[in-house]
Design an enzyme around this catalytic site. Sequence first.
Site, PDB file in Angstrom:
ATOM      1  N   ASP A 171       0.802  -1.226   0.000  1.00  0.00           N
ATOM      2  CA  ASP A 171       0.000   0.000   0.000  1.00  0.00           C
ATOM      3  C   ASP A 171       0.834   1.275   0.000  1.00  0.00           C
ATOM      4  OD1 ASP A 171       1.004   0.054   2.568  1.00  0.00           O
ATOM      5  OD2 ASP A 171      -0.933   0.283   3.561  1.00  0.00           O
ATOM      6  N   TYR A 266      10.335   5.109   0.676  1.00  0.00           N
ATOM      7  CA  TYR A 266      11.318   4.228   1.287  1.00  0.00           C
ATOM      8  C   TYR A 266      12.704   4.359   0.672  1.00  0.00           C
ATOM      9  CZ  TYR A 266       7.890   1.800   4.166  1.00  0.00           C
ATOM     10  OH  TYR A 266       6.948   1.501   5.111  1.00  0.00           O
TER      11      TYR A 266
END
Length: 451
Positions: A171, A266
């Site tokens: 997600d 990330y």
Amino acid sequence: MKTYKLAIAGGGSTYTPGIVRSLMDRLEDLPLEEIRFYDIDGERQSKVVVAATAVIREYSDSIKVLDTTDPETAFTDVDFVFAQMRVGKYAMRELDEKIPLSHDVVGQETCGPGGLAYGLRTIFPMVELIDFVEQYAKKDCWIVNYSNPASIVAEGVRKLRPDARVLNICDMPVATMRNMSAILGVERDELKVDYFGLNHFGWFTRVEVDGVDRLPELRKHVSEHGLLTEDVSKIDYRHADASWIKTFKNIQPIMDFFPDYLPNPYLQYYLLPEYIVENSNKEYTRANEVMDGREKSLFETVRKYEETGVLEDAFHVGVHGIFIVDVTVSLAQNLGERHLVMVENNGTIPNLPADAMIEVPASITSDGPVPEYVGEIPYFHKAMIDQQLASEKLLVEAITEGSYEKALQAFTLNKTIPSAIVAKRILDDLIEANKGYWPTLNKSFSEGVLV
């Protein structure tokens, strides 16, 4: 009307009630006759199922609810399985984060050495789950997999169970799109994005609204605010605490350095590792935040519900639950909806290996994902991906072969780790911490001699 049986593997997760609420919101599109909760920790799951059942009963009295630790009971004749296992629970996540940080290396649950450690714990349990589902469930059952570290799990499944009906999803791109839509003043489903990479390691190349690329506008906004609105209340509750605010702010320096594309959040761990470590609390990591926050809140809510019969509104419908249900509805109804998911490359990105598990836009049909052709990617991004892919593939080989040397190669190649010396120190510490979870890793050489 066709109805479905669905099992949630990892039913004791703190995400379970939110996923259940998302399922309830889509009952017209995915009519459910039964939801089964399966977890190896029956005591923990039973508490979560109290909350999940209360959510279900707000919508339906007819849906059967089953709480079990037995795989045959859980998976017999089900149509879908949601997989969200966390092997070792948050206690092991805490070690995944704190052991690397003790060596001044990024400590994160899916990226860097923590992600590699988590992968070494998760692949064999995931394969076991696939085998249970193939043994007991309907032959056309799909496993929709949220289990982290998603990229490593996807590679392990590709290698060990290549014919499994598993759709690997994450997600994080959807959460990033939620921030984009808030900045642009549109709904998330109005965005059409182009994206390529590995899971937690990719880039948005186009962000389209009504046929117009709004990436230039986002680029300008990010240069001033990061990928955040001025009002952070517009951010999904799960990503609105301090550590997530910092994560979305860190997109700003990455785009200052490399402005062509908008990075997956990330990528901060790979491109800004020294900065991340300098700004990390080595004694109180994200695992501690979750244990003291979302986890404690859930079980306190359950306790109060059992005492009073009143269920506090503690289970928000966030992108995590919405996304997995959207994907499942598209699978069930053969809608061909466009989502970002993980698929085997097979020429989608011609200058990456054919067997790479990449994350790209795909049409989700009842036969699975049909990826869109991406084309060749720039050399910088290819080189980054090649290095990360090699680390992940070597880790899976280390698991399957029980090879210490390949595990050390995987750690050494990971961009968060500065040298082979540091990689070995961290690996050896993690071996000690993961006794009982990792497969045995044997050394092939001793003092230069083949063992």
